[in-house]
Write a protein that holds these residues in place. Structure first.
Motif, PDB file in Angstrom:
ATOM      1  N   ALA A 361      42.472  98.774  17.676  1.00  0.00           N
ATOM      2  CA  ALA A 361      42.627  99.455  18.964  1.00  0.00           C
ATOM      3  C   ALA A 361      44.009  99.151  19.516  1.00  0.00           C
ATOM      4  O   ALA A 361      44.605  98.113  19.216  1.00  0.00           O
ATOM      5  CB  ALA A 361      41.562  99.001  19.957  1.00  0.00           C
ATOM      6  N   CYS A 362      44.509 100.064  20.335  1.00  0.00           N
ATOM      7  CA  CYS A 362      45.791  99.870  21.013  1.00  0.00           C
ATOM      8  C   CYS A 362      45.522  99.538  22.478  1.00  0.00           C
ATOM      9  O   CYS A 362      44.816 100.281  23.168  1.00  0.00           O
ATOM     10  CB  CYS A 362      46.643 101.128  20.910  1.00  0.00           C
ATOM     11  SG  CYS A 362      48.139 101.075  21.935  1.00  0.00           S
ATOM     12  N   ALA A 363      46.058  98.413  22.954  1.00  0.00           N
ATOM     13  CA  ALA A 363      45.942  98.021  24.360  1.00  0.00           C
ATOM     14  C   ALA A 363      47.325  98.111  24.992  1.00  0.00           C
ATOM     15  O   ALA A 363      48.274  97.486  24.521  1.00  0.00           O
ATOM     16  CB  ALA A 363      45.392  96.606  24.479  1.00  0.00           C
ATOM     17  N   VAL A 364      47.434  98.903  26.052  1.00  0.00           N
ATOM     18  CA  VAL A 364      48.711  99.105  26.738  1.00  0.00           C
ATOM     19  C   VAL A 364      48.730  98.275  28.012  1.00  0.00           C
ATOM     20  O   VAL A 364      47.760  98.267  28.772  1.00  0.00           O
ATOM     21  CB  VAL A 364      48.915 100.591  27.078  1.00  0.00           C
ATOM     22  CG1 VAL A 364      50.128 100.777  27.980  1.00  0.00           C
ATOM     23  CG2 VAL A 364      49.097 101.397  25.812  1.00  0.00           C
ATOM     24  N   SER A 365      49.829  97.568  28.241  1.00  0.00           N
ATOM     25  CA  SER A 365      50.069  96.885  29.514  1.00  0.00           C
ATOM     26  C   SER A 365      51.178  97.632  30.240  1.00  0.00           C
ATOM     27  O   SER A 365      52.255  97.845  29.681  1.00  0.00           O
ATOM     28  CB  SER A 365      50.479  95.426  29.289  1.00  0.00           C
ATOM     29  OG  SER A 365      49.431  94.691  28.692  1.00  0.00           O
ATOM     30  N   ALA A 366      50.891  98.041  31.484  1.00  0.00           N
ATOM     31  CA  ALA A 366      51.855  98.791  32.296  1.00  0.00           C
ATOM     32  C   ALA A 366      52.262  97.907  33.470  1.00  0.00           C
ATOM     33  O   ALA A 366      51.433  97.568  34.313  1.00  0.00           O
ATOM     34  CB  ALA A 366      51.234 100.089  32.789  1.00  0.00           C
ATOM     35  N   GLN A 378      39.815 103.449  22.020  1.00  0.00           N
ATOM     36  CA  GLN A 378      38.690 103.077  21.180  1.00  0.00           C
ATOM     37  C   GLN A 378      39.208 102.471  19.878  1.00  0.00           C
ATOM     38  O   GLN A 378      40.381 102.598  19.539  1.00  0.00           O
ATOM     39  CB  GLN A 378      37.843 104.307  20.853  1.00  0.00           C
ATOM     40  CG  GLN A 378      37.127 104.918  22.042  1.00  0.00           C
ATOM     41  CD  GLN A 378      36.410 106.197  21.651  1.00  0.00           C
ATOM     42  OE1 GLN A 378      36.865 106.916  20.767  1.00  0.00           O
ATOM     43  NE2 GLN A 378      35.303 106.486  22.301  1.00  0.00           N
ATOM     44  N   ALA A 379      38.319 101.839  19.159  1.00  0.00           N
ATOM     45  CA  ALA A 379      38.689 101.300  17.853  1.00  0.00           C
ATOM     46  C   ALA A 379      38.915 102.444  16.871  1.00  0.00           C
ATOM     47  O   ALA A 379      38.251 103.477  16.921  1.00  0.00           O
ATOM     48  CB  ALA A 379      37.596 100.374  17.337  1.00  0.00           C
ATOM     49  N   SER A 380      39.858 102.243  15.992  1.00  0.00           N
ATOM     50  CA  SER A 380      40.127 103.231  14.950  1.00  0.00           C
ATOM     51  C   SER A 380      39.028 103.188  13.894  1.00  0.00           C
ATOM     52  O   SER A 380      38.224 102.249  13.846  1.00  0.00           O
ATOM     53  CB  SER A 380      41.468 102.917  14.286  1.00  0.00           C
ATOM     54  OG  SER A 380      41.346 101.760  13.465  1.00  0.00           O
ATOM     55  N   PRO A 381      38.980 104.182  13.007  1.00  0.00           N
ATOM     56  CA  PRO A 381      38.128 104.037  11.822  1.00  0.00           C
ATOM     57  C   PRO A 381      38.604 102.842  11.000  1.00  0.00           C
ATOM     58  O   PRO A 381      39.732 102.377  11.146  1.00  0.00           O
ATOM     59  CB  PRO A 381      38.356 105.356  11.063  1.00  0.00           C
ATOM     60  CG  PRO A 381      38.973 106.287  12.046  1.00  0.00           C
ATOM     61  CD  PRO A 381      39.720 105.453  13.028  1.00  0.00           C
ATOM     62  N   ALA A 382      37.742 102.330  10.156  1.00  0.00           N
ATOM     63  CA  ALA A 382      38.138 101.225   9.279  1.00  0.00           C
ATOM     64  C   ALA A 382      39.337 101.654   8.433  1.00  0.00           C
ATOM     65  O   ALA A 382      39.363 102.756   7.881  1.00  0.00           O
ATOM     66  CB  ALA A 382      36.975 100.814   8.387  1.00  0.00           C
ATOM     67  N   ILE A 383      40.322 100.782   8.365  1.00  0.00           N
ATOM     68  CA  ILE A 383      41.537 101.109   7.622  1.00  0.00           C
ATOM     69  C   ILE A 383      41.216 101.163   6.125  1.00  0.00           C
ATOM     70  O   ILE A 383      40.638 100.226   5.565  1.00  0.00           O
ATOM     71  CB  ILE A 383      42.646 100.076   7.896  1.00  0.00           C
ATOM     72  CG1 ILE A 383      42.859  99.921   9.406  1.00  0.00           C
ATOM     73  CG2 ILE A 383      43.936 100.483   7.210  1.00  0.00           C
ATOM     74  CD1 ILE A 383      43.140 101.214  10.136  1.00  0.00           C
ATOM     75  N   ALA A 384      41.577 102.264   5.498  1.00  0.00           N
ATOM     76  CA  ALA A 384      41.293 102.469   4.081  1.00  0.00           C
ATOM     77  C   ALA A 384      42.420 101.904   3.224  1.00  0.00           C
ATOM     78  O   ALA A 384      43.553 101.726   3.684  1.00  0.00           O
ATOM     79  CB  ALA A 384      41.120 103.961   3.796  1.00  0.00           C
ATOM     80  N   ALA A 385      42.073 101.623   1.970  1.00  0.00           N
ATOM     81  CA  ALA A 385      43.083 101.153   1.026  1.00  0.00           C
ATOM     82  C   ALA A 385      44.005 102.304   0.642  1.00  0.00           C
ATOM     83  O   ALA A 385      43.628 103.479   0.702  1.00  0.00           O
ATOM     84  CB  ALA A 385      42.412 100.579  -0.219  1.00  0.00           C
ATOM     85  N   ALA A 386      45.206 101.968   0.260  1.00  0.00           N
ATOM     86  CA  ALA A 386      46.149 102.988  -0.200  1.00  0.00           C
ATOM     87  C   ALA A 386      45.665 103.551  -1.531  1.00  0.00           C
ATOM     88  O   ALA A 386      45.052 102.838  -2.334  1.00  0.00           O
ATOM     89  CB  ALA A 386      47.541 102.390  -0.355  1.00  0.00           C
TER      90      ALA A 386
END
Length: 541
Positions: A361-366, A378-386
Motif C-alpha cells: 500500500a502507498c501511504a501519503v503524508s501531506a 488499499q493493498a495491491s494484489p500480491a506481487i507476482a514473480a517476473a
C-alpha cells in the motif's frame, strides 16, 4: 501480470464525528436524555466519559479540572486541562449550550481544580471563575452534528490564578509541534464522566490506559488535527468532553467524541475515541495564543496508485486532492506485517524479486505549517514473480579470421610532356621535356617511351638510342626504379607551311609490369608578327 488502479477504502469511522455536548443536568441533578447521536446507524457517538476505567486520585493527574457551566434548564459539565496558573484547555463544544447552539457566557463557567470527586470535593479544591473564553477560529458549532467538528478546542482564562503549592493542582506542558504519536503508542485518559453506558456518573475521577490507533479511523480527511485511541478494557463515553489525553508526560489531546457502537456495544471496549490533537500547529499555536494559527492540510480521499504488480516493474502513487498546498512524502508499506519498504519524496516504488508475495500500500503524508495529514491506498494484489527470460539462442561458431596478406609491391608509372613554348612561328623548333615517373614500390621493367608528333611537326634532335619507325620515335629506358624519375628531351620542327592553329605532340610509355600511360602537349602556331614566348604549361598523363 496485473495492471490495476486502486483507491483509498471507504472510512465508515470518519462518519462518527457527531457533536458531543457537555453532560447536562437539571437543577435537581436529573440527567437529560442520553439518546445516541448518529450519522450512520452503525456508528452512533456520545459525549465521552470513562467506561471500564479505574478510580484515581487527583494527585495522579493534578492537571485535570472539572468545568461546570450554568445554562438554561440545568448545568453542563466537562473536563479540562491546566497549562498554567490562569489557563485551562477544554473542548470547544463544552462552551456551547447543546440545547440552543449558543455560546455559554464566561461568567456562567467555573473551573474546579484539585478534586477527585465533584460530588464530595476534597479540601484541596480550588474554584476559579472563567474570565474569558477563546474558541478556535476554525471550529463551527452545528446543532445538527451536536458540535462534533475539527478544531474542537477552547482556551479558558481564569479570573483567579490557581495555586500550585500543593500536589493536587499542577500544570502540564503541551506536546511539541509535529510530535505526532505513532499508532501503538501508550496513552492515558481521565475524566469525571459515566462509568457505564446510560448510567449516572458517581462524581469520581477515573483513568484509563489506551493505545493510539490509526488517525484515519476517526479523523477522516481532517486527521491532521484528530488523535484516535482505543482500549481493550474500556472507553471514553458520556460526560468527559474536554478532558486530557497524556503520553510520555505531556499533554497531547483534548477529548472530543467517541463512537457509541464499539465491538462490545455502546461505549464498550474497542470503541473509537477521538481527541483533538495538540501535535498539530493548527491546534497548538492557538492554545499558545495565536488568533490565526496555520491550517493543516485536509484531503487525500482520492489517493490512488497504478502499476504493474510484478517483479522488475513498479507502482506509482498519486497523492490526490489536498488543501493547504502541502509537501508530500510517500511510504510504501507491506500490508502483511507493516514493514516500510521505502519512505521519501519519490512517488514510485520499484518491485524486486524480494517483493514477490507482498501486498503493498502507498501511504501519503501531506505537510505544511499547520500539521501533517495522511491518506492511504488499499493493498495491491500480491506481487507476482517476473516471467522467465526467453531462451538465449546458441551462438553459431564464426570462421576464424584469416591473416591479411601483405599487398605485393607494384610499380606505378606516370608520364608527362612539357613544351618549351606555348606559341611558335611556322618553320621554328620546339623542345619537349618528357618525364617518366615511377611512383610505385617496385621497379618498372622494360620501360619504352614513344613520341608520335602530330600533323605539322617533324623530328629534329632525338635522345641517343632512339629508333624511328612509321612517323614516331621510340627508345628504351630499361628499368626505372621505384620512386624515381627519368627525363628525356626531344626537339620537333614546325613545318613552314603549317597554318596558324594548334599542333599536338603525343607521348606514350609502356612497361612489362606497369602497363601503359600517355600524355599530350599542344602548341599554338602563330603568324610571324605574333611570335613570342610564354611560360610553358605542364601536361601530365
Amino acid at each position: 501480470m496485473h495492471i490495476r488502479k486502486f483507491r483509498i477504502p471507504g472510512r465508515a469511522a470518519a462518519a462518527a464525528l457527531v457533536a458531543l455536548g457537555a453532560l447536562l443536568t437539571s437543577a435537581t441533578a436529573a440527567f437529560a436524555s442520553d439518546r445516541p447521536l448518529t450519522l450512520r446507524q452503525d456508528e452512533p457517538v456520545k459525549k465521552p466519559a470513562i467506561v471500564g476505567g479505574t478510580p484515581i486520585t487527583i494527585a495522579q493527574v493534578p492537571w485535570q479540572v472539572f468545568l461546570e457551566s450554568t445554562v438554561p434548564g440545568g448545568v453542563a459539565r466537562c473536563g479540562g486541562t491546566i497549562i498554567n496558573t490562569t489557563t485551562v484547555v477544554t473542548a470547544a463544544h463544552c462552551v456551547y449550550d447543546s440545547s440552543t447552539g449558543q455560546p455559554i457566557l464566561a461568567a456562567a463557567m467555573t473551573v474546579k481544580a484539585g478534586i477527585s470527586d465533584f460530588r464530595n470535593p476534597e479540601a484541596t479544591r480550588q474554584d476559579s471563575p472563567v474570565a474569558q473564553v477563546r474558541v478556535h477560529p476554525g471550529y463551527v458549532y452545528d446543532l445538527g452534528s451536536r458540535g462534533v467538528a475539527p478544531d474542537d478546542v477552547a482556551v479558558l482564562t481564569l479570573a483567579v490564578p490557581l495555586n500550585f503549592s500543593g500536589p493536587a493542582v499542577r500544570q502540564i506542558a503541551p506536546t511539541s509541534p509535529f510530535a505526532y504519536l505513532a499508532p501503538g503508542t501508550a496513552a492515558s485518559i481521565s475524566g469525571f464522566g459515566r462509568q457505564t453506558a446510560g448510567g449516572t456518573p458517581d462524581g469520581k475521577l477515573y483513568g484509563l490506559d489506551t493505545t493510539v490507533g490509526d488517525p484515519l479511523a476517526c479523523g477522516g480527511e481532517a486527521n491532521a488535527v484528530v488523535l484516535c485511541v482505543t482500549s481493550q478494557v474500556g472507553s471514553a463515553c458520556q460526560g468527559d468532553s474536554g478532558g486530557p489525553l497524556t503520553a510520555g508526560g505531556v499533554f497531547a489531546g483534548v477529548a472530543s467524541f467517541v463512537t457509541v457502537s464499539g465491538p462490545t456495544g455502546e461505549c464498550g471496549p474497542g470503541s473509537l475515541n477521538g481527541y483533538t490533537n495538540l501535535a498539530a500547529p493548527e491546534i497548538l499555536e492557538f492554545i499558545q495564543g495565536s488568533a490565526n494559527p496555520p491550517i493543516a492540510p485536509r484531503g487525500g480521499r482520492d489517493i490512488s496508485a497504478r502499476g504493474v504488480f510484478q517483479a522488475n516493474n513498479s507502482m506509482t502513487c498519486t497523492a490526490g486532492t489536498w488543501s493547504g498546498a502541502p509537501a508530500f512524502t510517500y511510504a510504501f508499506v507491506d500490508t502483511r506485517n507493516g514493514q516500510v519498504l521505502q519512505n521519501g519524496p519519490s512517488a514510485t516504488y520499484a518491485f524486486t524479486g524480494g517483493d514477490v508475495g507482498r501486498t503493498v500500500a502507498c501511504a501519503v503524508s501531506a505537510s505544511n505549517a499547520g500539521g501533517t495529514g495522511i491518506s492511504r491506498t488499499q493493498a495491491s494484489p500480491a506481487i507476482a514473480a517476473a516471467p522467465a527470460p526467453a531462451p538465449v539462442p546458441t551462438p553459431r561458431p564464426q570462421p576464424r579470421p584469416q591473416p591479411r596478406r601483405p599487398t605485393p609491391a607494384k610499380p606505378s608509372l606516370r608520364v608527362s610532356v612539357k613544351a618549351s613554348s606555348t606559341r611558335v612561328v611556322a618553320g621554328r623548333t620546339v623542345t619537349y621535356a618528357i618525364t617518366v615517373a615511377n611512383r610505385g614500390r617496385a621497379a618498372a621493367r622494360k620501360v619504352v617511351v614513344c613520341d608520335a608528333p602530330g600533323k605539322g611537326l617533324t623530328f629534329g634532335s632525338l635522345p641517343k638510342g632512339a629508333r624511328k619507325s612509321r612517323g614516331r620515335a621510340c627508345w628504351s629506358l630499361g628499368t626505372v626504379k621505384a620512386r624515381s624519375t627519368r627525363t628525356l628531351r626531344v626537339s620537333l620542327r614546325v613545318a613552314g607551311t603549317t597554318k596558324p592553329g594548334l599542333v599536338s605532340n603525343r607521348v606514350a610509355v609502356s612497361s612489362a609490369n606497369a602497363g601503359r600511360r600517355s600524355a599530350t602537349a599542344r602548341v599554338r602556331v602563330v603568324p610571324a608578327q605574333q611570335r613570342g614566348r610564354t611560360r610553358p604549361p605542364g601536361v601530365t598523363g
